[in-house]
Design a protein around this motif. Structure first.
Motif, PDB file in Angstrom:
ATOM      1  N   ARG A   1    -117.569 -10.841 -15.344  1.00 23.09           N
ATOM      2  CA  ARG A   1    -116.605 -10.748 -14.274  1.00 23.09           C
ATOM      3  C   ARG A   1    -117.098 -10.692 -12.863  1.00 23.09           C
ATOM      4  NH1 ARG A   1    -112.565  -6.515 -17.420  1.00 23.09           N
ATOM      5  NH2 ARG A   1    -111.586  -8.068 -18.744  1.00 23.09           N
ATOM      6  N   SER A   2    -118.269  -9.817 -12.834  1.00 23.31           N
ATOM      7  CA  SER A   2    -118.844  -9.816 -11.468  1.00 23.31           C
ATOM      8  C   SER A   2    -119.649 -11.174 -11.031  1.00 23.31           C
ATOM      9  CB  SER A   2    -120.205  -8.922 -11.584  1.00 23.31           C
ATOM     10  OG  SER A   2    -119.703  -7.678 -12.006  1.00 23.31           O
TER      11      SER A   2
ATOM     12  N   ILE B   1    -116.390 -15.686 -19.247  1.00 27.89           N
ATOM     13  CA  ILE B   1    -115.463 -14.330 -19.272  1.00 27.89           C
ATOM     14  C   ILE B   1    -114.847 -14.356 -20.500  1.00 27.89           C
ATOM     15  CG2 ILE B   1    -113.755 -13.315 -18.319  1.00 27.89           C
ATOM     16  CD1 ILE B   1    -114.499 -13.687 -15.611  1.00 27.89           C
TER      17      ILE B   1
ATOM     18  N   LYS C   1    -118.812  -5.061 -23.868  1.00 24.24           N
ATOM     19  CA  LYS C   1    -118.090  -4.748 -22.594  1.00 24.24           C
ATOM     20  C   LYS C   1    -118.966  -4.915 -21.399  1.00 24.24           C
ATOM     21  CE  LYS C   1    -114.769  -1.731 -24.783  1.00 24.24           C
ATOM     22  NZ  LYS C   1    -114.066  -0.181 -24.819  1.00 24.24           N
ATOM     23  N   ALA C   2    -120.272  -4.408 -21.424  1.00 27.02           N
ATOM     24  CA  ALA C   2    -121.427  -4.438 -20.434  1.00 27.02           C
ATOM     25  C   ALA C   2    -121.298  -5.923 -20.089  1.00 27.02           C
ATOM     26  CB  ALA C   2    -122.482  -3.749 -20.622  1.00 27.02           C
ATOM     27  N   ASN C   3    -121.400  -7.119 -20.933  1.00 30.03           N
ATOM     28  CA  ASN C   3    -121.604  -8.176 -20.931  1.00 30.03           C
ATOM     29  C   ASN C   3    -120.373  -8.988 -20.063  1.00 30.03           C
ATOM     30  OD1 ASN C   3    -124.119  -8.449 -21.707  1.00 30.03           O
ATOM     31  ND2 ASN C   3    -123.385  -8.973 -23.686  1.00 30.03           N
ATOM     32  N   LEU C   4    -119.330  -8.231 -20.607  1.00 29.92           N
ATOM     33  CA  LEU C   4    -117.987  -8.933 -19.816  1.00 29.92           C
ATOM     34  C   LEU C   4    -117.881  -8.335 -18.285  1.00 29.92           C
ATOM     35  CD1 LEU C   4    -115.038 -10.086 -20.181  1.00 29.92           C
ATOM     36  CD2 LEU C   4    -114.478  -7.883 -21.113  1.00 29.92           C
ATOM     37  N   GLU C   5    -118.269  -7.368 -18.149  1.00 32.39           N
ATOM     38  CA  GLU C   5    -117.981  -6.747 -16.809  1.00 32.39           C
ATOM     39  C   GLU C   5    -119.109  -7.562 -15.973  1.00 32.39           C
ATOM     40  OE1 GLU C   5    -116.041  -4.660 -15.162  1.00 32.39           O
ATOM     41  OE2 GLU C   5    -115.273  -4.574 -17.190  1.00 32.39           O
TER      42      GLU C   5
ATOM     43  N   GLN D   1    -115.029 -12.185 -23.369  1.00 30.48           N
ATOM     44  CA  GLN D   1    -113.721 -11.165 -23.976  1.00 30.48           C
ATOM     45  C   GLN D   1    -113.748 -11.477 -25.520  1.00 30.48           C
ATOM     46  OE1 GLN D   1    -110.873 -12.966 -21.201  1.00 30.48           O
ATOM     47  NE2 GLN D   1    -110.868 -11.279 -20.054  1.00 30.48           N
TER      48      GLN D   1
ATOM     49  N   THR E   1    -116.737 -13.209  -9.537  1.00 25.81           N
ATOM     50  CA  THR E   1    -116.227 -12.907  -8.344  1.00 25.81           C
ATOM     51  C   THR E   1    -117.242 -13.253  -7.355  1.00 25.81           C
ATOM     52  OG1 THR E   1    -115.419 -10.923  -9.191  1.00 25.81           O
ATOM     53  CG2 THR E   1    -115.743 -10.937  -6.766  1.00 25.81           C
TER      54      THR E   1
END
Length: 364
Positions: free
Chosen positions: A111-112, A208, A104-108, A212, A115
């Protein structure tokens, strides 16, 4: 001359004849009554109570730490029967949870990154647009300088412009050309940077998707670890009597190792094996009277539920093949399922396997 015993025997002969005649008549009457009563009925004692017997097995391997039942104990659905040591499986759950948190940290982070890449791509696009506008401006400036140069040359031919003015206009044209060339190079660089930013953004989108997928994988691993941890507690599958206990504390069990057998006493039926010569009038729905050998005074009733699709011989491990060797005709039997209808006394143990006699009313 006849003796006294011979005279007595002659005197008793009429009584004996009357007794024999009476007995014979009674036997005939009984036979007639039996035949009459047997008409419209099919009966067999090749029958027994049947039910669901489910083997309870271990779903995970490990050492048994606790056993909470004994042989022939009545249990409710969900009651704990045995517990397998949970240390290893609890550690697996913790490991899976950590893996999920990392995914989940890698996913965030992905995503950053996307962006930021989108922002850079937008900035590069704006820079490319600005550079293109500067090219347009430089082209306009060069065109104006060239027009001024043409007018200055015409004036110089009429001695209306000085050489210094002509030189100044030539310099103005050269400067405009240089500015246009620089603007074109800046535009190419900005476009290349914008293309790189868009490619980087697409790469971040792929990252991403990969992150996921990794999160989904870690979630599945965590769910599997939790299931295995839950399977360390062996429970009763339904309300039953537990028999054939085969586990003790400290024993190591493997996956699918038998722990006990659960006998469902809430769904009992009769399996009756009728001769093929008795099947002509048997049909589903016909009423049945059931006598249990273990409980002579117990009256049970039921109805024919269904007839088997093949004889018992066909379901045997080695079905007979009448096309080989010498043929000997043997009367076959067909299994018939009879569902019980009469209320069952809770104090009476109707266990699968008990012998019964069934009487089917084929006219019912």
């Amino acid at each position: 001359m006849a003796t006294q015993e011979e005279a007595q025997e002659k005197k008793s002969n009429p009584k004996r004849r009357i007794l024999l005649i009476t007995l014979g008549a009674a036997a005939v009457i009984a036979a007639v009554i039996y035949i009459i009563l047997s008409m419209g009925h099919e009966k067999t004692d090749d029958a027994q109570l049947d039910g669901n017997i489910v083997p309870v097995r271990a779903s995970v391997a490990g050492y048994v730490t606790e056993v909470h039942f004994h042989d022939n104990q009545r249990v409710k659905k969900g009651d704990t029967l045995a517990i397998i040591r949970t240390d290893d499986y609890a550690a697996m759950v913790a490991q899976a949870e950590a893996g999920l948190a990392s995914a989940k940290a890698n996913l965030e982070a992905a995503r950053s990154g996307l962006t930021m890449a989108d922002q850079n791509a937008n900035a590069s696009s704006l820079s490319s647009m600005a550079a293109q506008e500067s090219v347009t401006t430089a082209e306009t400036r060069l065109w104006k300088a060239q027009q001024d140069m043409a007018r200055t040359d015409a004036m110089a031919k009429d001695n209306a412009a000085t050489p210094q003015q002509v030189d100044a206009m030539k310099a103005e044209v050269d400067v405009a050309k240089a500015q246009l060339e620089m603007a074109k190079k800046q535009t190419s660089a900005a476009q290349a940077q914008a293309g790189g930013s868009r490619s980087h953004a697409k790469a971040e989108e792929a990252q991403i998707a990969l992150a996921q997928a990794m999160v989904s994988q870690r979630e599945a691993e965590l769910k599997l670890a939790q299931i295995r941890l839950g399977n360390t507690v062996i429970t009763a599958p339904f309300d039953a009597i537990i028999s054939k206990k085969s586990v003790e504390p400290g024993q190591y069990v493997t996956v699918s190792a038998p722990v006990c057998a659960a006998v469902d006493l809430h769904d009992i039926w009769v399996t009756a094996n009728f001769k093929e010569t008795q099947l002509e009038d048997l049909k589903a729905g016909q009423p049945v009277k059931v006598d249990v050998d273990a409980y002579p005074g117990l009256d049970l009733t039921g109805h024919v539920a269904s007839l088997s699709g093949a004889t018992g011989a066909r379901f045997s491990l080695l079905p007979p093949d009448n096309s080989t060797g010498n043929f000997v005709k043997v009367t076959q039997r067909l299994s018939v399922r009879i569902n019980l209808e009469a209320p069952q006394d809770s104090t009476v143990l109707l266990a699968p396997g008990l012998s019964v006699t069934v009487d089917v009313n084929t006219k019912g």
